[in-house]
Design a protein around this motif. Sequence first.
Motif, PDB file in Angstrom:
ATOM      1  N   PHE A   1       0.825  -1.172   0.117  1.00  0.00           N
ATOM      2  CA  PHE A   1       0.010  -0.030   0.012  1.00  0.00           C
ATOM      3  C   PHE A   1       0.809   1.224   0.147  1.00  0.00           C
ATOM      4  CE2 PHE A   1       0.544   1.619   4.565  1.00  0.00           C
ATOM      5  CZ  PHE A   1       1.228   0.454   4.956  1.00  0.00           C
ATOM      6  N   THR A   2       0.283   2.541  -0.415  1.00  0.00           N
ATOM      7  CA  THR A   2       1.037   3.543  -0.365  1.00  0.00           C
ATOM      8  C   THR A   2       0.216   4.636   0.582  1.00  0.00           C
ATOM      9  OG1 THR A   2       1.559   3.516  -2.565  1.00  0.00           O
ATOM     10  CG2 THR A   2       1.758   5.572  -1.846  1.00  0.00           C
ATOM     11  N   LEU A   3       0.854   5.305   1.474  1.00  0.00           N
ATOM     12  CA  LEU A   3       0.422   6.090   2.523  1.00  0.00           C
ATOM     13  C   LEU A   3       1.058   7.602   2.441  1.00  0.00           C
ATOM     14  CD1 LEU A   3      -0.846   6.388   5.380  1.00  0.00           C
ATOM     15  CD2 LEU A   3       1.016   5.919   6.281  1.00  0.00           C
ATOM     16  N   GLU A   4       0.065   8.711   2.526  1.00  0.00           N
ATOM     17  CA  GLU A   4       0.507   9.953   2.564  1.00  0.00           C
ATOM     18  C   GLU A   4       0.432  10.355   4.268  1.00  0.00           C
ATOM     19  OE1 GLU A   4      -1.064  12.782   0.032  1.00  0.00           O
ATOM     20  OE2 GLU A   4      -0.527  11.777  -1.966  1.00  0.00           O
ATOM     21  N   GLY A   5       1.592  11.160   4.431  1.00  0.00           N
ATOM     22  CA  GLY A   5       1.481  11.474   5.948  1.00  0.00           C
ATOM     23  C   GLY A   5       2.072  12.988   6.113  1.00  0.00           C
ATOM     24  N   GLU A   6       1.219  13.651   6.798  1.00  0.00           N
ATOM     25  CA  GLU A   6       1.596  15.231   7.113  1.00  0.00           C
ATOM     26  C   GLU A   6       1.983  15.350   8.783  1.00  0.00           C
ATOM     27  OE1 GLU A   6      -0.458  18.446   4.904  1.00  0.00           O
ATOM     28  OE2 GLU A   6      -1.921  16.732   4.318  1.00  0.00           O
ATOM     29  N   GLU A   7       2.677  16.533   8.389  1.00  0.00           N
ATOM     30  CA  GLU A   7       3.066  16.851  10.166  1.00  0.00           C
ATOM     31  C   GLU A   7       3.466  15.901  10.885  1.00  0.00           C
ATOM     32  OE1 GLU A   7      -0.380  19.221  11.552  1.00  0.00           O
ATOM     33  OE2 GLU A   7      -0.105  20.406   9.618  1.00  0.00           O
ATOM     34  N   LEU A   8       3.032  15.612  12.006  1.00  0.00           N
ATOM     35  CA  LEU A   8       3.234  14.641  13.036  1.00  0.00           C
ATOM     36  C   LEU A   8       3.343  13.081  12.492  1.00  0.00           C
ATOM     37  CD1 LEU A   8       4.275  13.688  16.084  1.00  0.00           C
ATOM     38  CD2 LEU A   8       1.951  13.625  16.479  1.00  0.00           C
ATOM     39  N   LEU A   9       2.436  12.860  11.489  1.00  0.00           N
ATOM     40  CA  LEU A   9       2.776  11.535  10.848  1.00  0.00           C
ATOM     41  C   LEU A   9       3.992  11.207  10.067  1.00  0.00           C
ATOM     42  CD1 LEU A   9       1.879   8.519  10.467  1.00  0.00           C
ATOM     43  CD2 LEU A   9       0.027   9.423   8.740  1.00  0.00           C
ATOM     44  N   ALA A  10       4.227  12.556   9.257  1.00  0.00           N
ATOM     45  CA  ALA A  10       5.178  12.428   8.309  1.00  0.00           C
ATOM     46  C   ALA A  10       6.780  12.454   9.262  1.00  0.00           C
ATOM     47  CB  ALA A  10       5.361  13.968   7.476  1.00  0.00           C
ATOM     48  N   ARG A  11       6.713  13.201  10.279  1.00  0.00           N
ATOM     49  CA  ARG A  11       7.899  13.145  11.438  1.00  0.00           C
ATOM     50  C   ARG A  11       7.923  11.744  11.816  1.00  0.00           C
ATOM     51  NH1 ARG A  11      10.902  16.856  13.951  1.00  0.00           N
ATOM     52  NH2 ARG A  11       9.399  18.442  13.361  1.00  0.00           N
ATOM     53  N   ALA A  12       6.994  11.018  12.295  1.00  0.00           N
ATOM     54  CA  ALA A  12       7.017  10.068  12.716  1.00  0.00           C
ATOM     55  C   ALA A  12       7.746   8.626  11.706  1.00  0.00           C
ATOM     56  CB  ALA A  12       5.905   9.078  13.247  1.00  0.00           C
ATOM     57  N   ILE A  13       7.223   8.985  10.404  1.00  0.00           N
ATOM     58  CA  ILE A  13       7.577   8.097   9.473  1.00  0.00           C
ATOM     59  C   ILE A  13       9.254   8.316   9.299  1.00  0.00           C
ATOM     60  CG2 ILE A  13       7.355   7.441   6.877  1.00  0.00           C
ATOM     61  CD1 ILE A  13       4.465   8.169   7.146  1.00  0.00           C
ATOM     62  N   CYS A  14       9.500   9.409   9.135  1.00  0.00           N
ATOM     63  CA  CYS A  14      11.088   9.595   8.935  1.00  0.00           C
ATOM     64  C   CYS A  14      11.502   9.286  10.183  1.00  0.00           C
ATOM     65  CB  CYS A  14      11.418  11.162   8.581  1.00  0.00           C
ATOM     66  SG  CYS A  14      10.524  11.872   7.030  1.00  0.00           S
ATOM     67  N   HIS A  15      11.296   9.480  11.123  1.00  0.00           N
ATOM     68  CA  HIS A  15      11.975   9.075  12.339  1.00  0.00           C
ATOM     69  C   HIS A  15      12.296   7.461  12.570  1.00  0.00           C
ATOM     70  CE1 HIS A  15      13.135   9.565  16.794  1.00  0.00           C
ATOM     71  NE2 HIS A  15      12.654   8.128  16.764  1.00  0.00           N
ATOM     72  N   GLU A  16      11.270   6.843  12.137  1.00  0.00           N
ATOM     73  CA  GLU A  16      10.997   5.456  12.400  1.00  0.00           C
ATOM     74  C   GLU A  16      11.908   4.778  11.274  1.00  0.00           C
ATOM     75  OE1 GLU A  16      10.274   4.242  15.107  1.00  0.00           O
ATOM     76  OE2 GLU A  16       9.130   5.846  15.752  1.00  0.00           O
ATOM     77  N   LEU A  17      11.888   5.023   9.802  1.00  0.00           N
ATOM     78  CA  LEU A  17      12.692   4.782   9.006  1.00  0.00           C
ATOM     79  C   LEU A  17      14.202   4.801   9.097  1.00  0.00           C
ATOM     80  CD1 LEU A  17       9.736   4.217   7.722  1.00  0.00           C
ATOM     81  CD2 LEU A  17      10.721   4.758   5.385  1.00  0.00           C
ATOM     82  N   ASP A  18      14.490   5.982   9.728  1.00  0.00           N
ATOM     83  CA  ASP A  18      15.791   5.961  10.093  1.00  0.00           C
ATOM     84  C   ASP A  18      16.162   4.984  10.932  1.00  0.00           C
ATOM     85  OD1 ASP A  18      15.980   8.573   8.558  1.00  0.00           O
ATOM     86  OD2 ASP A  18      16.146   9.876  10.361  1.00  0.00           O
ATOM     87  N   HIS A  19      15.607   4.674  12.068  1.00  0.00           N
ATOM     88  CA  HIS A  19      16.102   3.447  12.905  1.00  0.00           C
ATOM     89  C   HIS A  19      16.352   2.088  11.988  1.00  0.00           C
ATOM     90  CE1 HIS A  19      15.526   4.539  16.865  1.00  0.00           C
ATOM     91  NE2 HIS A  19      14.066   5.049  16.681  1.00  0.00           N
ATOM     92  N   LEU A  20      15.535   2.026  10.679  1.00  0.00           N
ATOM     93  CA  LEU A  20      15.894   0.832  10.020  1.00  0.00           C
ATOM     94  C   LEU A  20      17.345   0.975   9.541  1.00  0.00           C
ATOM     95  CD1 LEU A  20      12.326   0.111   8.320  1.00  0.00           C
ATOM     96  CD2 LEU A  20      13.183  -0.504  10.590  1.00  0.00           C
ATOM     97  N   GLU A  21      17.694   2.241   9.325  1.00  0.00           N
ATOM     98  CA  GLU A  21      19.192   2.448   8.537  1.00  0.00           C
ATOM     99  C   GLU A  21      20.185   2.643   9.936  1.00  0.00           C
ATOM    100  OE1 GLU A  21      19.570   2.293   5.667  1.00  0.00           O
ATOM    101  OE2 GLU A  21      17.396   1.905   5.215  1.00  0.00           O
TER     102      GLU A  21
END
Length: 169
Positions: free
Chosen positions: A116-136
Amino acid sequence: MALRTIRTIGDDILTKKCKEVKDMTPRMQTLVDDMFETMYETGGVGLAAPQVGVLRRIVVIDVDDHPITLVNPVITETSGEQTGSEGCLSVPGKAGEVTRPMKVTVRAFDREMNEFTLEGEELLARAICHELDHLEGKLYVDLVEGDLYDVAAEPEEDEEESEEEAEEN
Ligand code: ZN
């Protein structure tokens, strides 16, 4: 379901790159369920598998009572910019200012391995970026502008209070 132990900064596992999930086994699904339970128990809005000691590309997020599971997530688009306070369950009691995109589009698989594809703004965008960084193997502390600062660690109590108020009104 069971609570998992959250690894904290200084633990080597938080600096390692995670592997893709090829098969969503029952064991992996239990991991997803446990990650949600652990996140809710600790009052977080996101949790990545390496934070509970598993080097797999799995993230759970819930910023507004909508649980989101991201398996093998990839950010396909970003736009805008936001600077704000960010914290991490692996860096307890601290927060710092981090600049992230205002909006992100992420492609991922869910708990049943449906894409699936998901768009996130504001806090959700921040959370997605933060969590994906953990995977790296990256922590937000390396992105902080200025110094980390101490935060009071009682967000759950505040939440209960505001719920009570809402009921009274
Ligand atoms: Zn984190």
